[in-house]
Design a protein around this motif. Structure first.
Motif, PDB file in Angstrom:
ATOM      1  N   ILE A 168       0.822  -1.219   0.000  1.00 51.11           N
ATOM      2  CA  ILE A 168       0.000   0.000   0.000  1.00 51.11           C
ATOM      3  C   ILE A 168       0.851   1.262   0.000  1.00 51.11           C
ATOM      4  O   ILE A 168       0.599   2.195  -0.781  1.00 51.11           O
ATOM      5  CB  ILE A 168      -0.944   0.007   1.226  1.00 51.11           C
ATOM      6  CG1 ILE A 168      -1.863  -1.213   1.201  1.00 51.11           C
ATOM      7  CG2 ILE A 168      -1.780   1.296   1.247  1.00 51.11           C
ATOM      8  CD1 ILE A 168      -2.729  -1.334  -0.014  1.00 51.11           C
ATOM      9  N   LEU A 169       1.862   1.313   0.837  1.00 51.60           N
ATOM     10  CA  LEU A 169       2.602   2.565   1.037  1.00 51.60           C
ATOM     11  C   LEU A 169       3.897   2.668   0.239  1.00 51.60           C
ATOM     12  O   LEU A 169       4.367   3.779  -0.024  1.00 51.60           O
ATOM     13  CB  LEU A 169       2.923   2.750   2.529  1.00 51.60           C
ATOM     14  CG  LEU A 169       1.721   2.859   3.475  1.00 51.60           C
ATOM     15  CD1 LEU A 169       2.207   3.144   4.894  1.00 51.60           C
ATOM     16  CD2 LEU A 169       0.754   3.940   3.020  1.00 51.60           C
ATOM     17  N   LYS A 170       4.475   1.535  -0.147  1.00 51.43           N
ATOM     18  CA  LYS A 170       5.785   1.582  -0.787  1.00 51.43           C
ATOM     19  C   LYS A 170       5.747   1.338  -2.292  1.00 51.43           C
ATOM     20  O   LYS A 170       6.767   1.498  -2.965  1.00 51.43           O
ATOM     21  CB  LYS A 170       6.722   0.535  -0.138  1.00 51.43           C
ATOM     22  CG  LYS A 170       6.882   0.684   1.377  1.00 51.43           C
ATOM     23  CD  LYS A 170       7.474   2.030   1.754  1.00 51.43           C
ATOM     24  CE  LYS A 170       7.660   2.132   3.270  1.00 51.43           C
ATOM     25  NZ  LYS A 170       8.192   3.456   3.669  1.00 51.43           N
ATOM     26  N   SER A 171       4.608   0.926  -2.817  1.00 52.97           N
ATOM     27  CA  SER A 171       4.521   0.713  -4.264  1.00 52.97           C
ATOM     28  C   SER A 171       4.604   2.042  -4.990  1.00 52.97           C
ATOM     29  O   SER A 171       4.367   3.108  -4.412  1.00 52.97           O
ATOM     30  CB  SER A 171       3.219   0.003  -4.618  1.00 52.97           C
ATOM     31  OG  SER A 171       2.108   0.766  -4.187  1.00 52.97           O
ATOM     32  N   ARG A 172       4.944   1.990  -6.256  1.00 49.14           N
ATOM     33  CA  ARG A 172       5.012   3.224  -7.047  1.00 49.14           C
ATOM     34  C   ARG A 172       3.624   3.836  -7.177  1.00 49.14           C
ATOM     35  O   ARG A 172       2.637   3.122  -7.251  1.00 49.14           O
ATOM     36  CB  ARG A 172       5.591   2.933  -8.425  1.00 49.14           C
ATOM     37  CG  ARG A 172       7.043   2.494  -8.385  1.00 49.14           C
ATOM     38  CD  ARG A 172       7.585   2.260  -9.770  1.00 49.14           C
ATOM     39  NE  ARG A 172       8.982   1.863  -9.724  1.00 49.14           N
ATOM     40  CZ  ARG A 172       9.721   1.598 -10.802  1.00 49.14           C
ATOM     41  NH1 ARG A 172       9.169   1.675 -12.023  1.00 49.14           N
ATOM     42  NH2 ARG A 172      10.995   1.243 -10.673  1.00 49.14           N
ATOM     43  N   ARG A 173       3.573   5.154  -7.239  1.00 46.73           N
ATOM     44  CA  ARG A 173       2.285   5.839  -7.229  1.00 46.73           C
ATOM     45  C   ARG A 173       1.417   5.422  -8.413  1.00 46.73           C
ATOM     46  O   ARG A 173       0.222   5.160  -8.253  1.00 46.73           O
ATOM     47  CB  ARG A 173       2.498   7.361  -7.251  1.00 46.73           C
ATOM     48  CG  ARG A 173       1.204   8.149  -7.105  1.00 46.73           C
ATOM     49  CD  ARG A 173       1.437   9.641  -7.269  1.00 46.73           C
ATOM     50  NE  ARG A 173       2.440  10.123  -6.342  1.00 46.73           N
ATOM     51  CZ  ARG A 173       2.873  11.383  -6.311  1.00 46.73           C
ATOM     52  NH1 ARG A 173       2.385  12.263  -7.162  1.00 46.73           N
ATOM     53  NH2 ARG A 173       3.782  11.755  -5.435  1.00 46.73           N
ATOM     54  N   TRP A 174       2.004   5.333  -9.588  1.00 48.01           N
ATOM     55  CA  TRP A 174       1.208   4.984 -10.766  1.00 48.01           C
ATOM     56  C   TRP A 174       0.669   3.563 -10.659  1.00 48.01           C
ATOM     57  O   TRP A 174      -0.446   3.272 -11.108  1.00 48.01           O
ATOM     58  CB  TRP A 174       2.025   5.170 -12.047  1.00 48.01           C
ATOM     59  CG  TRP A 174       3.134   4.170 -12.259  1.00 48.01           C
ATOM     60  CD1 TRP A 174       4.439   4.296 -11.909  1.00 48.01           C
ATOM     61  CD2 TRP A 174       3.006   2.882 -12.882  1.00 48.01           C
ATOM     62  NE1 TRP A 174       5.151   3.165 -12.251  1.00 48.01           N
ATOM     63  CE2 TRP A 174       4.303   2.296 -12.866  1.00 48.01           C
ATOM     64  CE3 TRP A 174       1.954   2.172 -13.453  1.00 48.01           C
ATOM     65  CZ2 TRP A 174       4.543   1.028 -13.395  1.00 48.01           C
ATOM     66  CZ3 TRP A 174       2.199   0.909 -13.982  1.00 48.01           C
ATOM     67  CH2 TRP A 174       3.481   0.354 -13.955  1.00 48.01           C
TER      68      TRP A 174
END
Length: 631
Positions: free
Chosen positions: A101-107
């Motif tokens: 949730i928090l560390k994945s790339r924004r796109w």
């Protein structure tokens, strides 16, 4: 050796403690925690929580409401305690969720959440709604969308309107049109052209979730924006509202866009494009749901003016905002003029002049039962507000009434008080506006008149959850649950997963029960339409005996509205569905001499429904020929 041993002890992280991560102190703390969780759950079960709609307009309902908040809070605490205990030994589950949730790339995060948002609303629409309008509001909007899709504002009123009289579709002299505002139907036109009007609002859900993230990011940070977006994804409230064909989704998107453009304009008033977007989005919202647009727009506008850096302000910003707003105001009043003949009389008020804001004995639709007509402060407090709050607690997240504490905590203890208060003011503004409207609009437990402030509510809850995630390791450390930091972080995400799964039947139970089991018109609609398709009828009139919305005793069993929308607005389609008016059916049959006429005869159990032929061109021709022969 002694020095090395001391050094190694000094290098141990504080989480571990002298007894290690699974030492006696941690085990005893966990056992006490589980004991407290069991006690909390046991207390929650025995609390006197009456059925939410068991008693109407009494203080008992509010007392029971308070007990339901306490019950759901105790159960949420029990789930959190269980998550802490599991996370001591299996932290990987929660930490993997956190990392995704928090560390994945924004796109990547936005792409997945937008896609899942679309799919969940589409699936709910397909499985539960069967890709068809279910509520009279939807039917009136879709009826108008079909007219607008052909370039017209109204159809010609049928000569025998009694056979086609349907709630919220106005027969005003020669003009026949839906009572709702043009924006609500305008947005459905591409779907009408493609034959899939039901897909429009699920598409809008992707815009809603994207805008929620962008506003959260601009007001707070990436973490809160992601959590708010995730909450919107799992919300039963969001799933159902965006699965419908009502006006709330487009109004939610346009007002959220207005909020974003106001934030951008405050940050840089020299960027006139955002002022243009603000005026356009607010203007379109006024043509969808005027009261919602005014209530939310007023608070957002005041907050923007209060925070505006006036030294950077330019007159071009005002012009860019006002120009599209005036254009949409022109559309609003022109639409009124074209349909009702008066720029100040909306189709909504043409249908019922008594359907308006305020208190009084005559407020409400004229054909309602006498017990439902009239609006008072007592009804506003003990019925409308109560029903909406009850539905909000159940369906905003599916987590139960603990949601109210999550909404309240950031307002009192947020690290961003002014911004949080601004969000809360937008929510309160919409609630206050509809406090003065007679209809509570709770649909299967959904407080749909409050749906447009969902993004603001999700951001407030996200602030609370991020605060819990920050505080939980400190609480674990204080109660000697080791390792504290890792356990607290993992437990927070695991508890969210557990309470979401636990809340699925709780959040969706009332919704699915009403639409799939208790809703009386659903089966009748399917039975008629499916029988017509099975018998491969064409060029036919089909009469169906139904209740009648103008008859208070039959209002709730008037399923004809679900068949009228199957008709072409000009009544030129292959099948024309009409009300069965008994002996008067001959009048309509004579208007369509080239069509066969059938009466739908329903079986009590829906096993042997029949379409009985009552007239056909061949029979009528034989009757005419035999009548013309000399005796």
């Amino acid at each position: 050796m002694i020095v090395e041993l001391r050094n190694s002890n000094n290098n141990n992280p504080p989480d571990g403690g002298s007894s290690g991560p699974f030492g006696k102190r941690s085990i005893s703390s966990i056992l006490l925690l589980m004991l407290a969780a069991c006690m909390a759950w046991g207390i929650s079960i025995v609390l006197p929580c009456e059925h939410p709609f068991g008693r109407i307009a009494t203080l008992d309902n509010w007392f029971a409401f308070g007990f339901r908040i306490l019950r759901d809070t105790l159960q949420a605490i029990s789930i959190l305690a269980l998550a802490i205990s599991v996370s001591v030994f299996l932290p990987r589950i929660g930490l993997v969720i956190e990392r995704v949730i928090l560390k994945s790339r924004r796109w990547q995060f936005l792409t997945v959440t937008m896609l899942l948002t679309f799919l969940t609303s589409v699936l709910f629409n397909y499985i539960v709604f069967e890709s068809f309008p279910n509520v009279i509001d939807e039917i009136a909007m879709l009826f108008q969308a079909k007219l607008l899709a052909t370039g017209r504002l109204f159809a010609e009123t049928p000569k025998l309107i009694d056979f086609f009289d349907t709630e919220f579709i106005v027969a005003d002299g020669p003009r026949w049109y839906g009572k709702y505002f043009i924006g609500s139907s305008l947005i459905l036109i591409p779907g009408v052209w493609l034959g899939v009007p039901w897909i429009i609002n699920p598409i809008l859900s992707t815009a809603a979730i994207y805008l929620t993230y962008i506003i959260g990011f601009n007001l707070f940070n990436d973490k809160i924006a992601r959590v708010a977006t995730l909450l919107m994804l799992i919300s039963p409230f969001r799933v159902v509202i965006f699965a419908s064909m009502m006006s709330h989704p487009v109004c939610l998107v346009t007002m959220t866009l207005f909020a974003l453009s106001a934030i951008k304009a405050v940050k840089d008033p020299t960027r006139f494009g955002w002022a243009l977007v603000a005026g356009s989005s607010l203007g379109f919202a006024l043509n969808c749901r005027p009261l919602t647009a005014v209530a939310m727009g007023s608070v957002i506008g005041l907050a923007a003016l209060y925070n505006m850096p006036w030294r950077q302000f330019r007159w071009q910003t005002v012009a860019a905002f006002v120009a599209p707003l005036l254009l949409f105001a022109f559309v609003f009043f022109s639409y009124n003029k074209a349909l009702t003949g008066d720029i100040f009389v909306t189709p909504f008020n043409k249908w019922s002049p008594n359907d308006h804001l305020g208190f009084g004995p005559d407020v409400g639709l004229e054909y309602w039962p006498e017990v439902d007509r009239g609006y008072s402060l007592e009804k506003a407090l003990f019925k409308n507000t109560y029903f909406n709050l009850e539905g909000l607690g159940i369906n905003l997240l599916g987590w139960g009434h603990v949601t109210f504490l999550l909404l309240l905590w950031p307002i009192l203890f947020s690290s961003w008080p002014k911004r949080t208060w601004a969000l809360a003011a937008i929510v309160a503004g919409l609630m206050l506006a509809y406090f003065f409207y007679i209809t509570h609009a709770v649909l299967a437990g959904l407080p749909r008149y409050w749906s447009e402030v969902m993004p603001m509510m999700f951001m407030i809850v996200a602030i609370a959850l991020v605060g819990i995630r920050r505080k939980l390791p400190l609480i674990c450390q204080r109660f000697d649950i080791r390792p504290a930091v890792r356990t607290g972080r993992a437990a927070c995400w695991l508890a969210g997963l557990m309470i979401t799964i636990w809340g699925v039947p709780y959040g969706y139970g009332m919704i699915i029960n009403e639409w799939c089991f208790d809703w009386k018109t659903r089966g009748d609609r399917d039975r008629v339409y499916r029988l017509v398709k099975e018998t491969n009828l064409g060029n036919a009139l089909v009469f169906i005996e139904t209740g009648y919305y103008r008859d208070p005793k039959q209002n709730n069993i008037d399923e004809y509205r679900l068949l009228l929308i199957r008709n072409d607005p000009d009544l030129n389609g292959s099948i024309i569905y009409a009300r069965d008016l008994g002996a008067r059916n001959t009048e309509l049959i004579n208007q369509y001499p080239q069509r066969k006429a059938y009466r739908f005869v329903r079986d009590q159990y829906g096993l042997e429904d029949q379409l009985v032929l009552i007239s056909s061109p061949d029979i009528r021709e034989e009757e005419i020929n035999s009548a013309s022969k000399p005796p």
